[in-house]
Design a protein around this motif. Structure first.
Motif, PDB file in Angstrom:
ATOM      1  N   ALA A 193      -0.664 -14.808  -3.815  1.00  0.00           N
ATOM      2  CA  ALA A 193      -0.534 -13.733  -4.434  1.00  0.00           C
ATOM      3  C   ALA A 193      -1.822 -13.449  -5.397  1.00  0.00           C
ATOM      4  N   ARG A 194      -2.619 -12.610  -4.748  1.00  0.00           N
ATOM      5  CA  ARG A 194      -3.545 -11.789  -5.796  1.00  0.00           C
ATOM      6  C   ARG A 194      -2.357 -10.361  -6.383  1.00  0.00           C
ATOM      7  N   TYR A 195      -3.130 -10.104  -7.310  1.00  0.00           N
ATOM      8  CA  TYR A 195      -2.055  -9.346  -8.232  1.00  0.00           C
ATOM      9  C   TYR A 195      -1.404  -7.662  -7.121  1.00  0.00           C
ATOM     10  N   GLN A 196      -2.501  -7.263  -6.356  1.00  0.00           N
ATOM     11  CA  GLN A 196      -2.425  -6.529  -5.402  1.00  0.00           C
ATOM     12  C   GLN A 196      -1.240  -6.392  -4.097  1.00  0.00           C
ATOM     13  N   GLN A 197      -1.459  -8.077  -4.270  1.00  0.00           N
ATOM     14  CA  GLN A 197      -0.129  -8.596  -3.012  1.00  0.00           C
ATOM     15  C   GLN A 197       0.814  -8.109  -3.513  1.00  0.00           C
ATOM     16  N   PHE A 198       1.317  -9.335  -4.774  1.00  0.00           N
ATOM     17  CA  PHE A 198       2.442  -9.020  -5.607  1.00  0.00           C
ATOM     18  C   PHE A 198       2.649  -8.080  -6.023  1.00  0.00           C
ATOM     19  N   PHE A 199       2.098  -7.306  -6.931  1.00  0.00           N
ATOM     20  CA  PHE A 199       2.852  -5.577  -6.628  1.00  0.00           C
ATOM     21  C   PHE A 199       3.603  -4.810  -5.741  1.00  0.00           C
ATOM     22  N   GLY A 200       2.316  -4.890  -4.472  1.00  0.00           N
ATOM     23  CA  GLY A 200       2.517  -4.413  -3.243  1.00  0.00           C
ATOM     24  C   GLY A 200       3.539  -4.441  -2.254  1.00  0.00           C
ATOM     25  N   VAL A 201       4.120  -6.293  -2.575  1.00  0.00           N
ATOM     26  CA  VAL A 201       5.453  -6.792  -2.016  1.00  0.00           C
ATOM     27  C   VAL A 201       6.703  -6.130  -2.592  1.00  0.00           C
ATOM     28  N   GLU A 202       6.402  -6.112  -4.183  1.00  0.00           N
ATOM     29  CA  GLU A 202       7.566  -5.922  -4.872  1.00  0.00           C
ATOM     30  C   GLU A 202       8.244  -4.922  -5.068  1.00  0.00           C
ATOM     31  N   ASN A 203       7.178  -3.566  -4.964  1.00  0.00           N
ATOM     32  CA  ASN A 203       6.838  -2.253  -4.679  1.00  0.00           C
ATOM     33  C   ASN A 203       7.728  -1.844  -3.602  1.00  0.00           C
ATOM     34  N   ILE A 204       7.904  -2.656  -2.384  1.00  0.00           N
ATOM     35  CA  ILE A 204       7.448  -2.409  -0.944  1.00  0.00           C
ATOM     36  C   ILE A 204       9.409  -2.571  -0.979  1.00  0.00           C
ATOM     37  N   MET A 205       9.704  -3.706  -1.854  1.00  0.00           N
ATOM     38  CA  MET A 205      11.842  -4.302  -1.732  1.00  0.00           C
ATOM     39  C   MET A 205      11.780  -3.162  -2.408  1.00  0.00           C
ATOM     40  N   ARG A 206      12.064  -2.609  -3.966  1.00  0.00           N
ATOM     41  CA  ARG A 206      12.651  -1.743  -4.294  1.00  0.00           C
ATOM     42  C   ARG A 206      12.251  -0.676  -3.237  1.00  0.00           C
ATOM     43  N   ARG A 207      11.055  -0.131  -2.388  1.00  0.00           N
ATOM     44  CA  ARG A 207      11.412   1.493  -1.538  1.00  0.00           C
ATOM     45  C   ARG A 207      12.465   0.794  -0.559  1.00  0.00           C
ATOM     46  N   LYS A 231      14.254   5.235  -6.261  1.00  0.00           N
ATOM     47  CA  LYS A 231      14.720   6.326  -5.932  1.00  0.00           C
ATOM     48  C   LYS A 231      13.683   7.543  -5.171  1.00  0.00           C
ATOM     49  N   LYS A 232      13.070   7.114  -4.146  1.00  0.00           N
ATOM     50  CA  LYS A 232      12.753   8.498  -3.316  1.00  0.00           C
ATOM     51  C   LYS A 232      12.972   8.591  -2.197  1.00  0.00           C
ATOM     52  N   GLY A 233      14.758   8.125  -2.177  1.00  0.00           N
ATOM     53  CA  GLY A 233      15.240   8.681  -0.667  1.00  0.00           C
ATOM     54  C   GLY A 233      14.286   8.587   0.294  1.00  0.00           C
ATOM     55  N   THR A 234      14.209   7.855   0.642  1.00  0.00           N
ATOM     56  CA  THR A 234      13.825   7.045   2.087  1.00  0.00           C
ATOM     57  C   THR A 234      13.132   6.249   2.136  1.00  0.00           C
ATOM     58  N   ASN A 235      13.464   4.936   2.586  1.00  0.00           N
ATOM     59  CA  ASN A 235      13.444   3.447   2.285  1.00  0.00           C
ATOM     60  C   ASN A 235      11.998   2.787   3.101  1.00  0.00           C
ATOM     61  N   SER A 236      11.481   4.210   3.718  1.00  0.00           N
ATOM     62  CA  SER A 236       9.974   4.049   4.392  1.00  0.00           C
ATOM     63  C   SER A 236       8.779   4.904   3.702  1.00  0.00           C
ATOM     64  N   GLY A 237       7.630   4.323   4.370  1.00  0.00           N
ATOM     65  CA  GLY A 237       6.213   5.132   3.054  1.00  0.00           C
ATOM     66  C   GLY A 237       4.517   4.425   3.678  1.00  0.00           C
ATOM     67  N   TYR A 238       3.984   4.744   2.840  1.00  0.00           N
ATOM     68  CA  TYR A 238       2.602   3.519   3.152  1.00  0.00           C
ATOM     69  C   TYR A 238       1.772   3.167   2.330  1.00  0.00           C
ATOM     70  N   ILE A 239       1.349   2.165   2.418  1.00  0.00           N
ATOM     71  CA  ILE A 239       0.237   1.067   1.101  1.00  0.00           C
ATOM     72  C   ILE A 239      -0.739   1.343   1.369  1.00  0.00           C
TER      73      ILE A 239
END
Length: 331
Positions: A113-127, A133-141
């Protein structure tokens, strides 16, 4: 492969690739997962078999963590890009995570993975898990052209299915163009996953009904048939991965999708989100996930080239007498 500050990192990359050839020392690379070429000012990484042009730089998202960690290990000297990259890539927890979840094979080619892919997936896992703690499990990248959104989706699916508590999750890949959904499905096949494609609206219903279909690909218009037939699956372990989520998601088609899968986790991927209040992408999918990867980031990373617009003047030399003669013929 470490070089002095006066030796270009490109030379280190060339030597690393050379050393993987059979006439050199390929046996030393047999179990290597990350292959790094560096000097104190510049660090690039790839994996075994990565061509020179795809060796990438790492841009750390958590700079506070990086700086804190590097100061634990480096004292009494000026910090360098090499120090920071070693912390970002080779700190034990980070390295093991990269190896476990982010090194994979794409049609036989080993990739990382490139860095934006790594952090993108890790941030999605947190969501998804509610950790952010955003109050939803959905969102956009928000990842622009050149960011590798399709492979980010692949890595996300693999990342989720590797978690014991999430192995019953299902994925529905959605596009609004037939050629795009074929391309997205192909990327999943090339990496060892096995999506099933919904050719019709009724076919989509049939695939959704069977829980053994872990990954389904479809165009968004197929949901119209399902919604009008009052078909609904209320499961909350379904993840909608929607490519080009700025298109076709302002009116009926998006609503049909949500009516069919009301409790699904909605993840939109787009390089150009709609930000106007009345059609905002975040209203359909939820708050942005992580940092955006914008056009300027892709240019900085060398994966896309700048767009240059040049105004041109069209010279026109019309004869008024010729126009008069023409008008006489049509009056």
């Amino acid at each position: 492969e470490c070089k002095s500050p006066v030796v270009d990192v490109e030379q280190a990359i060339e030597q690393t690739i050379r050393n993987q050839k059979k006439e050199y020392i390929p046996q030393l690379f047999k179990f290597a997962q990350l292959v790094i070429s560096m000097n104190p000012n510049d660090v690039r990484y790839g994996t075994c078999g990565t061509p020179a042009e795809f060796y990438a730089k790492w841009q750390e998202e958590d700079l506070q963590w990086q700086e804190s960690e590097v100061k634990k290990h480096v004292k009494a000297k000026t910090l360098t890009n090499q120090d920071r990259a070693i912390i970002s890539l080779l700190t034990p927890e980070r390295l093991l995570k990269l190896i476990r979840y982010y090194v994979f094979y794409d049609n036989g080619l080993k990739k990382v993975a490139r860095y934006q892919q790594f952090f993108g997936v890790e941030n999605i896992m947190r969501r998804i898990t509610g950790e952010d703690k955003k109050g939803t499990n959905s969102g956009y990248i928000w990842h622009t052209q050149g960011s590798g959104k399709s492979l980010t989706m692949v890595m996300l699916a693999k990342r989720i299915l590797a978690e014991k508590s999430m192995r019953n999750y299902r994925f529905v890949l959605v596009c609004d163009r037939v050629n795009l959904i074929k391309q997205l499905g192909t990327n999943f096949v090339r990496t060892g996953l096995n999506p099933t494609h919904a050719k019709t609206g009724k076919g989509l219903i049939s695939l959704l009904e069977k829980k053994e279909n872990t990954i389904i690909t479809t165009t968004i218009n197929k949901f119209e048939t399902a919604a009008k037939a009052k078909f609904k699956i209320a499961d909350s372990n379904i993840i909608l991965l929607v490519d080009e989520s700025h298109r076709s998601h302002t009116k009926d088609l998006h609503n049909y999708m949500i009516e069919t899968l009301p409790n699904a986790i909605k993840l939109g991927f787009t390089g150009t989100p709609l930000l106007k209040e009345e059609v905002a992408t975040y209203k359909k999918f939820g708050p942005i996930i992580g940092n955006p990867y914008k056009f300027a980031d892709g240019i900085r990373d060398g994966v896309i080239v700048p767009l240059v617009y040049e105004g041109g003047i069209v010279n026109q030399d019309l004869s008024s007498s010729a126009i008069d003669d023409y008008l006489k013929t049509i009056i």
